[in-house]
Design an enzyme around this catalytic site. Sequence first.
Site, mmCIF file in Angstrom:
data_model
loop_
_atom_site.group_PDB
_atom_site.id
_atom_site.type_symbol
_atom_site.label_atom_id
_atom_site.label_comp_id
_atom_site.label_asym_id
_atom_site.label_seq_id
_atom_site.Cartn_x
_atom_site.Cartn_y
_atom_site.Cartn_z
ATOM 1 N N THR A 71 0.816 -1.217 0.000
ATOM 2 C CA THR A 71 0.000 0.000 0.000
ATOM 3 C C THR A 71 0.846 1.262 0.000
ATOM 4 O OG1 THR A 71 -1.234 -1.313 1.632
ATOM 5 C CG2 THR A 71 -2.094 0.880 1.095
ATOM 6 N N HIS A 131 -8.765 -0.324 2.587
ATOM 7 C CA HIS A 131 -8.464 -1.762 2.595
ATOM 8 C C HIS A 131 -9.756 -2.572 2.399
ATOM 9 C CE1 HIS A 131 -4.331 -1.301 3.725
ATOM 10 N NE2 HIS A 131 -4.553 -0.909 4.961
ATOM 11 N N SER A 161 5.049 -10.341 6.787
ATOM 12 C CA SER A 161 5.079 -8.889 6.969
ATOM 13 C C SER A 161 4.132 -8.458 8.100
ATOM 14 C CB SER A 161 4.699 -8.216 5.642
ATOM 15 O OG SER A 161 4.866 -6.839 5.728
HETATM 16 P P1 A3P Z 1 7.917 -6.386 4.273
HETATM 17 O O1 A3P Z 1 7.417 -6.429 5.677
HETATM 18 O O2 A3P Z 1 7.873 -7.718 3.610
HETATM 19 O O3 A3P Z 1 9.258 -5.746 4.162
HETATM 20 P P2 A3P Z 1 1.930 -1.943 3.324
HETATM 21 O O4 A3P Z 1 2.469 -0.692 2.750
HETATM 22 O O5 A3P Z 1 0.759 -2.479 2.555
HETATM 23 O O6 A3P Z 1 1.715 -1.837 4.777
HETATM 24 O O7 A3P Z 1 3.042 -3.071 3.087
HETATM 25 C C1 A3P Z 1 4.253 -3.034 3.776
HETATM 26 C C2 A3P Z 1 5.237 -3.919 3.056
HETATM 27 O O8 A3P Z 1 5.697 -3.232 1.880
HETATM 28 C C3 A3P Z 1 6.460 -4.185 3.897
HETATM 29 O O9 A3P Z 1 6.928 -5.450 3.437
HETATM 30 C C4 A3P Z 1 7.363 -3.053 3.477
HETATM 31 O O10 A3P Z 1 8.710 -3.264 3.775
HETATM 32 C C5 A3P Z 1 7.095 -3.025 1.985
HETATM 33 N N1 A3P Z 1 7.421 -1.741 1.347
HETATM 34 C C6 A3P Z 1 7.192 -0.499 1.822
HETATM 35 N N2 A3P Z 1 7.623 0.414 0.945
HETATM 36 C C7 A3P Z 1 8.141 -0.254 -0.096
HETATM 37 C C8 A3P Z 1 8.767 0.147 -1.316
HETATM 38 N N3 A3P Z 1 8.945 1.417 -1.623
HETATM 39 N N4 A3P Z 1 9.178 -0.819 -2.153
HETATM 40 C C9 A3P Z 1 9.026 -2.126 -1.855
HETATM 41 N N5 A3P Z 1 8.456 -2.568 -0.712
HETATM 42 C C10 A3P Z 1 8.011 -1.646 0.146
#
Ligand code: A3P
Length: 317
Positions: A71, A131, A161
Amino acid sequence: MESKKSSLGSSTPDISPSAAPSYAYALGLTQFQGFWIPSRHVPTSSIISFQKYFQALDEDIIVVSKPKAGTTWLKALVFTIVNRHSYTLSNTPLNSANPHQLIPFFDADLYKENPNPDLSKISSPRLFSTHLPYSMLADSIKRSNCRIVYITRNPFDIIVSLRHFFRFIDDWSVEDYLEMFCRGEEPYGPFWDHALGYWNMSVEKPSNVLFMRYEELKEDSVAQTKRLAEFLGFAFSMEEEKTGVVNQIVDFCSFNNLKDLEANKTGKIPRSIIPSNKLFFRSGKVGDYVNHLSPAAVERLSNILKEKLNGSNLTFN
Ligand code: A3P
């Protein structure tokens, strides 16, 4: 019997597969309109207000996901693509605010604070997020020509995650989270119904719903960013492609760059239950689940997914 710390602030009994209601209870999930909603954080009343009062405009853009599917990343990309003629990468608000502050959630932000907020003054295109599953979106969204971008991710990496993210609330194991997913009893779950709702709409109305995958965005960020921009109605010009604008946006929104911005390193979203923006950035890798889940656990959820998605053409590798 071992006790588990939960967000209720007290101990809850150890969870076994037969203790069906415990996850939902301890996580504060309420079954609402067919999905498990984290009702302590997102009151069902804010969802009802959103469904009743939100008036979509054709120019609106809505970022949708299940938590931990990417997200934050998608919000950064959408905000940067849409506002690239108003801000340079050195003066974009993303340098001082977390992406969640720039693209608010309907249910967890806007309609939580006010049952009928005035959203008419927001400049076009208005950027929102949620969501919630497709079936729970306000009817005005479904009737309008607005654009929905949905991002999903393989559920095993989501599980890992989530487990790390929610350490500030509970101390459940990755196996506990896997169990939740197998039961369809996780925040905004079941996973398969959530994904299928948007998958089916992306097939039915491809100019209104774009279905993206974290893994594809990671694998070919430039191609996926161009695909996203085109869908949003903000396609990159030949000149922009030639001068490297797409690559600059991809680099700016990359995990390594975003996580090191001050707003994400030390900031906190006001009134949010999330104690630090840092938590939105953990490792940003594909396939980390192999370090946390046994092959048998992966097989178990894979089999459930295969059965639930049977006949839909939607698959998760
Ligand atoms: P991980 O815990 O596997 O590292 P959300 O934004 O839906 O909460 O998801 C968070 C997940 O996206 C986490 O995964 C986070 O590290 C990863 N994430 C956040 N920013 C990101 C980016 N710019 N590129 C790739 N993954 C990213």
